[in-house]
Motif scaffolding. Sequence first.
Motif, PDB file in Angstrom:
ATOM      1  N   SER A  27     -10.307  -0.150   1.191  1.00 49.14           N
ATOM      2  CA  SER A  27      -9.868   1.055   1.894  1.00 49.14           C
ATOM      3  C   SER A  27     -10.963   2.115   1.866  1.00 49.14           C
ATOM      4  O   SER A  27     -11.210   2.817   2.859  1.00 49.14           O
ATOM      5  CB  SER A  27      -8.588   1.598   1.257  1.00 49.14           C
ATOM      6  OG  SER A  27      -7.513   0.689   1.414  1.00 49.14           O
ATOM      7  N   GLU A  28     -11.632   2.229   0.716  1.00 48.53           N
ATOM      8  CA  GLU A  28     -12.726   3.191   0.591  1.00 48.53           C
ATOM      9  C   GLU A  28     -13.879   2.816   1.524  1.00 48.53           C
ATOM     10  O   GLU A  28     -14.456   3.691   2.189  1.00 48.53           O
ATOM     11  CB  GLU A  28     -13.212   3.232  -0.852  1.00 48.53           C
ATOM     12  CG  GLU A  28     -14.293   4.272  -1.098  1.00 48.53           C
ATOM     13  CD  GLU A  28     -14.691   4.339  -2.551  1.00 48.53           C
ATOM     14  OE1 GLU A  28     -15.167   5.409  -2.990  1.00 48.53           O
ATOM     15  OE2 GLU A  28     -14.541   3.319  -3.266  1.00 48.53           O
TER      16      GLU A  28
ATOM     17  N   ASP B  82     -10.504   4.751   4.612  1.00 51.21           N
ATOM     18  CA  ASP B  82      -9.061   4.987   4.582  1.00 51.21           C
ATOM     19  C   ASP B  82      -8.706   5.627   3.239  1.00 51.21           C
ATOM     20  O   ASP B  82      -8.362   4.936   2.278  1.00 51.21           O
ATOM     21  CB  ASP B  82      -8.320   3.667   4.779  1.00 51.21           C
ATOM     22  CG  ASP B  82      -6.798   3.832   4.766  1.00 51.21           C
ATOM     23  OD1 ASP B  82      -6.323   4.981   4.678  1.00 51.21           O
ATOM     24  OD2 ASP B  82      -6.096   2.793   4.817  1.00 51.21           O
ATOM     25  N   ASN B  83      -8.793   6.940   3.147  1.00 55.26           N
ATOM     26  CA  ASN B  83      -8.540   7.629   1.881  1.00 55.26           C
ATOM     27  C   ASN B  83      -7.092   7.498   1.431  1.00 55.26           C
ATOM     28  O   ASN B  83      -6.804   7.408   0.237  1.00 55.26           O
ATOM     29  CB  ASN B  83      -8.911   9.107   2.004  1.00 55.26           C
ATOM     30  CG  ASN B  83     -10.412   9.309   2.122  1.00 55.26           C
ATOM     31  OD1 ASN B  83     -11.191   8.521   1.588  1.00 55.26           O
ATOM     32  ND2 ASN B  83     -10.817  10.358   2.836  1.00 55.26           N
ATOM     33  N   GLU B  84      -6.163   7.471   2.380  1.00 52.03           N
ATOM     34  CA  GLU B  84      -4.744   7.323   2.029  1.00 52.03           C
ATOM     35  C   GLU B  84      -4.496   5.961   1.388  1.00 52.03           C
ATOM     36  O   GLU B  84      -3.818   5.852   0.363  1.00 52.03           O
ATOM     37  CB  GLU B  84      -3.886   7.481   3.282  1.00 52.03           C
ATOM     38  CG  GLU B  84      -2.388   7.403   2.988  1.00 52.03           C
ATOM     39  CD  GLU B  84      -1.547   7.584   4.247  1.00 52.03           C
ATOM     40  OE1 GLU B  84      -0.353   7.220   4.212  1.00 52.03           O
ATOM     41  OE2 GLU B  84      -2.091   8.092   5.250  1.00 52.03           O
ATOM     42  N   GLY B  85      -5.078   4.912   1.994  1.00 54.52           N
ATOM     43  CA  GLY B  85      -4.930   3.582   1.426  1.00 54.52           C
ATOM     44  C   GLY B  85      -5.598   3.476   0.068  1.00 54.52           C
ATOM     45  O   GLY B  85      -5.083   2.829  -0.849  1.00 54.52           O
TER      46      GLY B  85
ATOM     47  N   LEU C  99      -5.988   5.849  -2.210  1.00 53.47           N
ATOM     48  CA  LEU C  99      -5.155   6.496  -3.229  1.00 53.47           C
ATOM     49  C   LEU C  99      -3.897   5.685  -3.516  1.00 53.47           C
ATOM     50  O   LEU C  99      -3.476   5.562  -4.672  1.00 53.47           O
ATOM     51  CB  LEU C  99      -4.785   7.909  -2.765  1.00 53.47           C
ATOM     52  CG  LEU C  99      -5.952   8.898  -2.657  1.00 53.47           C
ATOM     53  CD1 LEU C  99      -5.474  10.225  -2.073  1.00 53.47           C
ATOM     54  CD2 LEU C  99      -6.575   9.122  -4.031  1.00 53.47           C
ATOM     55  N   ARG C 100      -3.284   5.126  -2.457  1.00 49.12           N
ATOM     56  CA  ARG C 100      -2.039   4.375  -2.640  1.00 49.12           C
ATOM     57  C   ARG C 100      -2.265   3.133  -3.510  1.00 49.12           C
ATOM     58  O   ARG C 100      -1.525   2.886  -4.466  1.00 49.12           O
ATOM     59  CB  ARG C 100      -1.467   3.971  -1.284  1.00 49.12           C
ATOM     60  CG  ARG C 100      -0.126   3.228  -1.405  1.00 49.12           C
ATOM     61  CD  ARG C 100       0.514   2.990  -0.052  1.00 49.12           C
ATOM     62  NE  ARG C 100      -0.233   2.024   0.762  1.00 49.12           N
ATOM     63  CZ  ARG C 100      -0.999   2.337   1.789  1.00 49.12           C
ATOM     64  NH1 ARG C 100      -1.158   3.614   2.157  1.00 49.12           N
ATOM     65  NH2 ARG C 100      -1.631   1.408   2.483  1.00 49.12           N
TER      66      ARG C 100
ATOM     67  N   SER D 165      -3.405   3.967  -7.129  1.00 49.90           N
ATOM     68  CA  SER D 165      -2.259   4.418  -7.920  1.00 49.90           C
ATOM     69  C   SER D 165      -1.419   3.231  -8.378  1.00 49.90           C
ATOM     70  O   SER D 165      -0.986   3.171  -9.540  1.00 49.90           O
ATOM     71  CB  SER D 165      -1.404   5.381  -7.087  1.00 49.90           C
ATOM     72  OG  SER D 165      -0.230   5.742  -7.782  1.00 49.90           O
TER      73      SER D 165
END
Length: 280
Positions: free
Chosen positions: A259-260, A264-267, A269-270, A273
């Motif tokens: 994702s990085e 895709d910052n949202e992906g 972090l998700r 986490s």
Amino acid sequence: MTRRAHSHDYSLRSLQSLLGVSRRVVTGLIDAGFVQPARGRRNELRFSFQDVVVLRTAFQLQTAKIASRKILRAIAKLKKELPQELPLSGIRITAVGDNVAVRSGPAQWDAASGQHLLDFEVAPVQGEVAFLDAAPQNLRNREQQADEWFALAEQLLETDVVGAEQAYRKAVALAPRSHYDASINLGVLLCEAETRCEEALDVFDNALTHFPDDALLHFNRAVVLEELKRYDAAFDAYGRCIELDPTHADAHFNMARLSEICGDNEGLLRHLSAYRRLIG
């Protein structure tokens, strides 16, 4: 693809320990010409993977309660009677009762007496000499043979990577519906070579036709795709792994990394986490 030559990695003592074959049987096989070991720096005998398979046959005949003298006598007679041009790969050896039987092409005979045998089931194993049960060929026999090749691959892995690869491939080919553990290990082995990732991908794709809902296979396939820089396909494969096993922490971590890479910052972090939650 060119096959690399086998290295001679086994001493006489290590073979005796590995296969449980007596020194007398080993030296008898050498004298009969069925194995031609190399010589080490101190003139000691060194054996190849091919030699291991031949000697393993002798060991299996011993476990079938065939006397060592009968094994040696049968092999010596075979050496005299078989055509010089017949390759070792064309010979099949098995135990029938307390006798050693051989098949070469359509012919099958008692190794010691030379008497021809009828209705003697021989499995279609290609390549090296293989021990075969006297029982008719069936799925159980093939599963057992596949497991034996897998065990041999595991034993060879640290000292003979080429031999281990061949043994894993034997296990995969023999198993009625592929061999799960052999497929996993073979794919990883090929991927570790870096230049053979396409071959590893083929192995995992084939295994998934038999085990389509296995999370680990999808994860390993994703790793290979990532090595090949096929990031979209790798992301999908990691996603399938997580669908099948939401607790697969490494898949979440790798998806976070992809994702990085894709911005895709949202992906990121998700999945990061989820990874931290699972390992915490």
